[in-house]
Design a protein around this motif. Structure first.
Motif, PDB file in Angstrom:
ATOM      1  N   TRP A  63      35.405  59.372  47.806  1.00 44.42           N
ATOM      2  CA  TRP A  63      34.508  58.559  46.988  1.00 44.42           C
ATOM      3  C   TRP A  63      35.103  57.180  46.706  1.00 44.42           C
ATOM      4  O   TRP A  63      34.386  56.238  46.391  1.00 44.42           O
ATOM      5  CB  TRP A  63      34.213  59.262  45.662  1.00 44.42           C
ATOM      6  N   ARG A  64      36.418  57.075  46.763  1.00 45.58           N
ATOM      7  CA  ARG A  64      37.159  55.810  46.646  1.00 45.58           C
ATOM      8  C   ARG A  64      36.922  55.097  45.325  1.00 45.58           C
ATOM      9  O   ARG A  64      36.444  53.955  45.280  1.00 45.58           O
ATOM     10  CB  ARG A  64      36.858  54.862  47.817  1.00 45.58           C
ATOM     11  N   ILE A  65      37.273  55.761  44.231  1.00 44.59           N
ATOM     12  CA  ILE A  65      37.231  55.118  42.918  1.00 44.59           C
ATOM     13  C   ILE A  65      38.581  55.325  42.211  1.00 44.59           C
ATOM     14  O   ILE A  65      39.002  56.446  41.943  1.00 44.59           O
ATOM     15  CB  ILE A  65      36.103  55.687  42.025  1.00 44.59           C
ATOM     16  N   GLY A  66      39.239  54.193  41.950  1.00 43.92           N
ATOM     17  CA  GLY A  66      40.448  54.185  41.148  1.00 43.92           C
ATOM     18  C   GLY A  66      40.264  53.178  40.041  1.00 43.92           C
ATOM     19  O   GLY A  66      39.265  52.454  40.000  1.00 43.92           O
ATOM     20  N   TYR A  67      41.214  53.128  39.126  1.00 45.30           N
ATOM     21  CA  TYR A  67      41.107  52.133  38.065  1.00 45.30           C
ATOM     22  C   TYR A  67      42.485  51.728  37.566  1.00 45.30           C
ATOM     23  O   TYR A  67      43.456  52.480  37.689  1.00 45.30           O
ATOM     24  CB  TYR A  67      40.239  52.636  36.906  1.00 45.30           C
ATOM     25  N   SER A  68      42.565  50.535  37.030  1.00 45.83           N
ATOM     26  CA  SER A  68      43.790  50.032  36.426  1.00 45.83           C
ATOM     27  C   SER A  68      43.507  49.664  34.984  1.00 45.83           C
ATOM     28  O   SER A  68      42.379  49.320  34.614  1.00 45.83           O
ATOM     29  CB  SER A  68      44.311  48.813  37.187  1.00 45.83           C
ATOM     30  N   ALA A  69      44.544  49.743  34.157  1.00 48.19           N
ATOM     31  CA  ALA A  69      44.476  49.313  32.761  1.00 48.19           C
ATOM     32  C   ALA A  69      45.699  48.435  32.525  1.00 48.19           C
ATOM     33  O   ALA A  69      46.831  48.852  32.770  1.00 48.19           O
ATOM     34  CB  ALA A  69      44.495  50.519  31.820  1.00 48.19           C
ATOM     35  N   ALA A  70      45.454  47.208  32.070  1.00 47.85           N
ATOM     36  CA  ALA A  70      46.539  46.226  32.010  1.00 47.85           C
ATOM     37  C   ALA A  70      46.241  45.177  30.948  1.00 47.85           C
ATOM     38  O   ALA A  70      45.122  45.105  30.425  1.00 47.85           O
ATOM     39  CB  ALA A  70      46.694  45.564  33.381  1.00 47.85           C
ATOM     40  N   PRO A  71      47.226  44.342  30.642  1.00 49.53           N
ATOM     41  CA  PRO A  71      46.937  43.188  29.783  1.00 49.53           C
ATOM     42  C   PRO A  71      45.765  42.379  30.348  1.00 49.53           C
ATOM     43  O   PRO A  71      45.615  42.270  31.574  1.00 49.53           O
ATOM     44  CB  PRO A  71      48.243  42.396  29.831  1.00 49.53           C
ATOM     45  N   GLU A  72      44.962  41.836  29.464  1.00 45.52           N
ATOM     46  CA  GLU A  72      43.707  41.208  29.894  1.00 45.52           C
ATOM     47  C   GLU A  72      43.920  40.089  30.909  1.00 45.52           C
ATOM     48  O   GLU A  72      43.129  39.939  31.846  1.00 45.52           O
ATOM     49  CB  GLU A  72      42.946  40.675  28.684  1.00 45.52           C
ATOM     50  N   ALA A  73      44.984  39.304  30.752  1.00 44.82           N
ATOM     51  CA  ALA A  73      45.226  38.199  31.680  1.00 44.82           C
ATOM     52  C   ALA A  73      45.449  38.706  33.103  1.00 44.82           C
ATOM     53  O   ALA A  73      44.976  38.099  34.079  1.00 44.82           O
ATOM     54  CB  ALA A  73      46.429  37.384  31.213  1.00 44.82           C
ATOM     55  N   ILE A  74      46.155  39.842  33.224  1.00 48.44           N
ATOM     56  CA  ILE A  74      46.389  40.428  34.546  1.00 48.44           C
ATOM     57  C   ILE A  74      45.103  41.010  35.103  1.00 48.44           C
ATOM     58  O   ILE A  74      44.771  40.825  36.282  1.00 48.44           O
ATOM     59  CB  ILE A  74      47.494  41.500  34.461  1.00 48.44           C
ATOM     60  N   SER A  75      44.362  41.710  34.261  1.00 49.21           N
ATOM     61  CA  SER A  75      43.103  42.313  34.711  1.00 49.21           C
ATOM     62  C   SER A  75      42.110  41.254  35.192  1.00 49.21           C
ATOM     63  O   SER A  75      41.374  41.469  36.159  1.00 49.21           O
ATOM     64  CB  SER A  75      42.493  43.145  33.587  1.00 49.21           C
ATOM     65  N   LYS A  76      42.099  40.117  34.548  1.00 55.32           N
ATOM     66  CA  LYS A  76      41.196  39.040  34.968  1.00 55.32           C
ATOM     67  C   LYS A  76      41.542  38.559  36.366  1.00 55.32           C
ATOM     68  O   LYS A  76      40.665  38.342  37.207  1.00 55.32           O
ATOM     69  CB  LYS A  76      41.271  37.873  33.982  1.00 55.32           C
ATOM     70  N   ILE A  77      42.845  38.390  36.652  1.00 54.90           N
ATOM     71  CA  ILE A  77      43.264  37.978  37.989  1.00 54.90           C
ATOM     72  C   ILE A  77      42.880  39.038  39.012  1.00 54.90           C
ATOM     73  O   ILE A  77      42.366  38.728  40.097  1.00 54.90           O
ATOM     74  CB  ILE A  77      44.784  37.728  38.025  1.00 54.90           C
ATOM     75  N   MET A  78      43.121  40.302  38.674  1.00 54.31           N
ATOM     76  CA  MET A  78      42.789  41.393  39.592  1.00 54.31           C
ATOM     77  C   MET A  78      41.301  41.429  39.887  1.00 54.31           C
ATOM     78  O   MET A  78      40.878  41.628  41.034  1.00 54.31           O
ATOM     79  CB  MET A  78      43.262  42.723  39.005  1.00 54.31           C
ATOM     80  N   SER A  79      40.489  41.216  38.863  1.00 56.00           N
ATOM     81  CA  SER A  79      39.040  41.186  39.054  1.00 56.00           C
ATOM     82  C   SER A  79      38.625  40.034  39.959  1.00 56.00           C
ATOM     83  O   SER A  79      37.769  40.196  40.845  1.00 56.00           O
ATOM     84  CB  SER A  79      38.342  41.076  37.696  1.00 56.00           C
ATOM     85  N   ASN A  80      39.248  38.881  39.756  1.00 51.11           N
ATOM     86  CA  ASN A  80      38.923  37.717  40.599  1.00 51.11           C
ATOM     87  C   ASN A  80      39.290  37.976  42.057  1.00 51.11           C
ATOM     88  O   ASN A  80      38.524  37.649  42.968  1.00 51.11           O
ATOM     89  CB  ASN A  80      39.661  36.478  40.086  1.00 51.11           C
ATOM     90  N   ILE A  81      40.472  38.556  42.277  1.00 45.79           N
ATOM     91  CA  ILE A  81      40.897  38.874  43.650  1.00 45.79           C
ATOM     92  C   ILE A  81      39.906  39.847  44.284  1.00 45.79           C
ATOM     93  O   ILE A  81      39.460  39.671  45.423  1.00 45.79           O
ATOM     94  CB  ILE A  81      42.314  39.478  43.639  1.00 45.79           C
ATOM     95  N   GLN A  82      39.551  40.881  43.518  1.00 48.41           N
ATOM     96  CA  GLN A  82      38.654  41.908  44.036  1.00 48.41           C
ATOM     97  C   GLN A  82      37.274  41.348  44.349  1.00 48.41           C
ATOM     98  O   GLN A  82      36.631  41.753  45.325  1.00 48.41           O
ATOM     99  CB  GLN A  82      38.552  43.056  43.021  1.00 48.41           C
TER     100      GLN A  82
END
Length: 397
Positions: free
Chosen positions: A244-263
């Motif tokens: 099904w290919r669903i994973g998740y990360s939990a991180a400081p918001e600044a890091i999560s924002k970068i990860m979201s932008n990359i994705q």
């Protein structure tokens, strides 16, 4: 034409290769026992499949926000608070195409060229390649068998340089099945905070822990380590949802924002239908997880017991995941039909060719003297495969 030097440096997954070879042999009519599986042999629970069917019937088949739908992110936050004693907001969660994708996003978000990531060995083989993809430098720290294949703070101190950016922790571990204790994690947390390092905590096997061991998230100790930790998790292993290919990360918001932008540029968003299925998995009845865990525990006991009775090989009983990490020290130097076995890769090849048993050599996991057996296969196949391994060992010269 010159191709990417970085791309050429990335190795394929040996676990997927050996699993594919075993499947092809089976397709050709050969009776192969495959111990390479990194996925539960159970079917995805019905209520999770039904959620996906409902999503399709309701037309939930369009793009979603890059970092995942809000109901799923809220469910993940609730799960993290209730199960792991860590509080996150939805803006700190990024839902990705599997935990692998989360890890790749993480390294791309935190690393600059030549930044170093300490990776304890034995390790899941993809970690090294992911760090390289993000232009980082993997620093392998070999843990000892005497310490149950877990690194100590002394090990980390010896590997620390001015370029060290992060430490990767995988508990329960693939390939060893070992679980870091609360005391061990606290020591690592203090070390990370003291040296201003990120901790990438891969917790994908957290629900598959046996006996008296318990899972503790390193981010739960205090605010200082919380701000340094990126938790990686997903639904693949716990709910038999690898495809099904669903994973998740939990991180400081600044890091999560970068990860979201990359994705957002790499894959737009995780699969919409699979997100609805993951929501049903995380927020629904957990009895399905308990049933799988009971069966895995039975297989674990049986496999460890059998291996303990075999000549030349040994193992430490795993506390989590669904693997046994087998030591070949006494096999090395022996011969099978005249061929010298000098590492795990040779052992695995001879075992597959002669006994039709597929085991994963752990050279790419940082230990070329060990191999990995998965008990995420039926008890019938475990018994048959272990019989064949014992026959192989009995015929060593």
């Amino acid at each position: 034409m010159i191709l990417s030097s970085k791309g050429l440096d990335i190795k394929p997954s040996s676990t997927l290769e050996i699993t594919a070879k075993a499947k092809q042999m089976k397709a050709d009519g050969i009776d192969v026992v495959g111990f390479g599986a990194g996925e539960p042999d159970f079917d995805t629970p019905d209520h999770i499949k039904q959620a996906a069917i409902d999503a399709i019937n309701e037309g939930f088949t369009k793009y979603t926000p890059a970092s995942g739908i809000l109901p799923l992110k809220k469910a993940i936050c609730k799960k993290l608070e209730e199960d792991n004693n860590v509080k996150y907001e939805p803006s700190q969660i990024v839902v990705s195409n599997g935990a692998k994708h989360c890890l790749t996003n993480t390294f791309m978000a935190i690393l600059n060229p030549e930044d170093e990531v300490i990776i304890p060995a034995p390790f899941w083989l993809s970690y090294v390649q992911m760090v390289k993809i993000a232009d980082g430098v993997p620093i392998i720290v070999k843990a000892s068998k005497e310490n149950n294949y877990k690194v100590t703070v002394k090990d980390l101190e010896d590997a620390l340089t001015k370029k060290t950016k992060a430490i990767l922790i995988n508990s329960p571990s693939n390939p060893t099945g070992m679980v870091y204790s609360e005391e061990e994690l606290k020591e690592i947390a203090d070390f990370a905070v003291k040296n201003d390092l990120f901790v990438v905590s891969d917790e994908i096997y957290e629900k598959l822990i046996y006996g008296d061991e318990k899972h503790i998230s390193i981010a739960s100790f205090n605010e200082d380590i919380y701000k340094k930790t990126i938790i990686i998790n997903g639904v693949s292993k716990s709910y038999a949802m690898t495809g099904w290919r669903i994973g998740y990360s939990a991180a400081p918001e600044a890091i999560s924002k970068i990860m979201s932008n990359i994705q957002s540029h790499a894959s737009s968003n995780p699969n919409s239908i699979a997100q609805k299925a993951a929501l049903a998995a995380i927020s629904g009845d957990q009895e399905c997880v308990k049933k799988m865990k009971v069966e895995f525990d039975k297989r674990r006991d049986y496999m460890f017991s059998r291996i303990s009775e075999m000549p030349y090989i040994s193992a430490i009983k795993p506390h989590g995941a669904f693997y046994v990490f087998v030591d070949l020290d006494e096999v090395l130097g022996k011969k099978y039909k005249g061929e010298v076995i000098d590492n795990a890769s040779v052992f695995a090849k001879l075992l597959l060719d002669n006994e039709k048993v597929a085991a994963v050599p752990c050279t790419d996991f940082g230990f070329d003297t060990h191999f990995r057996l998965s008990y995420a296969i039926s008890m019938e196949n475990i018994e048959k495969g272990l019989d064949r391994i014992e026959d192989f060992l009995d015929n060593l010269e």
